[in-house]
Motif scaffolding. Structure first.
Motif, PDB file in Angstrom:
ATOM      1  N   GLU A 171       0.768  -1.269   0.012  1.00 17.55           N
ATOM      2  CA  GLU A 171       0.113   0.031  -0.025  1.00 17.55           C
ATOM      3  C   GLU A 171       0.965   1.248   0.125  1.00 17.55           C
ATOM      4  O   GLU A 171       2.071   1.019   0.143  1.00 17.55           O
ATOM      5  CB  GLU A 171      -1.003   0.137   1.240  1.00 17.55           C
ATOM      6  N   GLU A 172       0.436   2.419  -0.371  1.00 11.62           N
ATOM      7  CA  GLU A 172       1.014   3.415  -0.350  1.00 11.62           C
ATOM      8  C   GLU A 172       1.371   4.036   1.078  1.00 11.62           C
ATOM      9  O   GLU A 172       0.731   4.040   1.766  1.00 11.62           O
ATOM     10  CB  GLU A 172       0.503   4.752  -1.237  1.00 11.62           C
ATOM     11  N   LEU A 173       2.635   4.684   1.196  1.00  5.77           N
ATOM     12  CA  LEU A 173       2.777   5.271   2.508  1.00  5.77           C
ATOM     13  C   LEU A 173       3.007   6.776   2.206  1.00  5.77           C
ATOM     14  O   LEU A 173       3.277   7.350   1.286  1.00  5.77           O
ATOM     15  CB  LEU A 173       4.199   4.630   2.738  1.00  5.77           C
ATOM     16  N   GLY A 174       2.293   7.579   3.210  1.00  4.47           N
ATOM     17  CA  GLY A 174       2.387   8.983   3.294  1.00  4.47           C
ATOM     18  C   GLY A 174       1.416   9.412   2.616  1.00  4.47           C
ATOM     19  O   GLY A 174       0.558   9.041   1.895  1.00  4.47           O
ATOM     20  N   SER A 175       1.155  10.832   2.929  1.00  5.99           N
ATOM     21  CA  SER A 175      -0.083  11.610   2.231  1.00  5.99           C
ATOM     22  C   SER A 175       0.354  12.716   1.349  1.00  5.99           C
ATOM     23  O   SER A 175      -0.301  13.207   0.613  1.00  5.99           O
ATOM     24  CB  SER A 175      -0.846  12.307   3.379  1.00  5.99           C
ATOM     25  N   THR A 176       1.630  12.833   1.332  1.00  5.30           N
ATOM     26  CA  THR A 176       2.168  13.711  -0.028  1.00  5.30           C
ATOM     27  C   THR A 176       2.604  13.029  -1.236  1.00  5.30           C
ATOM     28  O   THR A 176       3.273  11.937  -0.833  1.00  5.30           O
ATOM     29  CB  THR A 176       3.353  14.720   0.566  1.00  5.30           C
TER      30      THR A 176
END
Length: 118
Positions: A28-33
């Motif tokens: 899964e993708e990590l971080g919000s930026t």
């Protein structure tokens, strides 16, 4: 003291890399930026970071990551069920050094080897 490692490996296309790791390996993708030239993905307790390398020639890429897992049989079957291509020389097998391993090549020819101590 050292507590963890997050390897950085090259990618030519963020969209292709992201699709492969999310849909074929269960990351899964990590971080919000969202960075144009950088991607951070995670699965369970590991992270892999990717940097954009437009001129990467996959035939010249020797990037490798060894990932220790538990319940390797289940993860291997999960990948097969998703249609993930296993490296032709890296199907699940017990190695003489006491590991059960299999390997996958990502779209940029980075070799991911998954291993469990036996």
């Amino acid at each position: 003291m050292l507590i963890e490692i997050n390897p950085k490996i090259p990618m030519r296309s963020k969209a292709t890399t992201k699709d492969f790791y999310l849909h074929r390996l269960g990351f899964e993708e990590l971080g919000s930026t969202d960075y144009d030239d950088y991607l951070m993905l995670k699965k369970d307790k590991i992270e892999i970071h990717f940097f954009y390398f437009k001129a990467l020639d996959p035939k010249q890429n020797y990037g490798q990551v060894y990932i220790r897992v538990n319940d390797i049989d289940s993860y291997y079957q999960e990948l097969l069920n998703k249609g993930t291509t296993i490296h032709p020389n890296g199907h699940l097998q017990v190695k003489s050094w006491g590991q059960k391993e299999f390997s996958v090549l990502d779209p940029d020819n980075n070799l991911l080897t998954f291993g469990e101590s036996i």
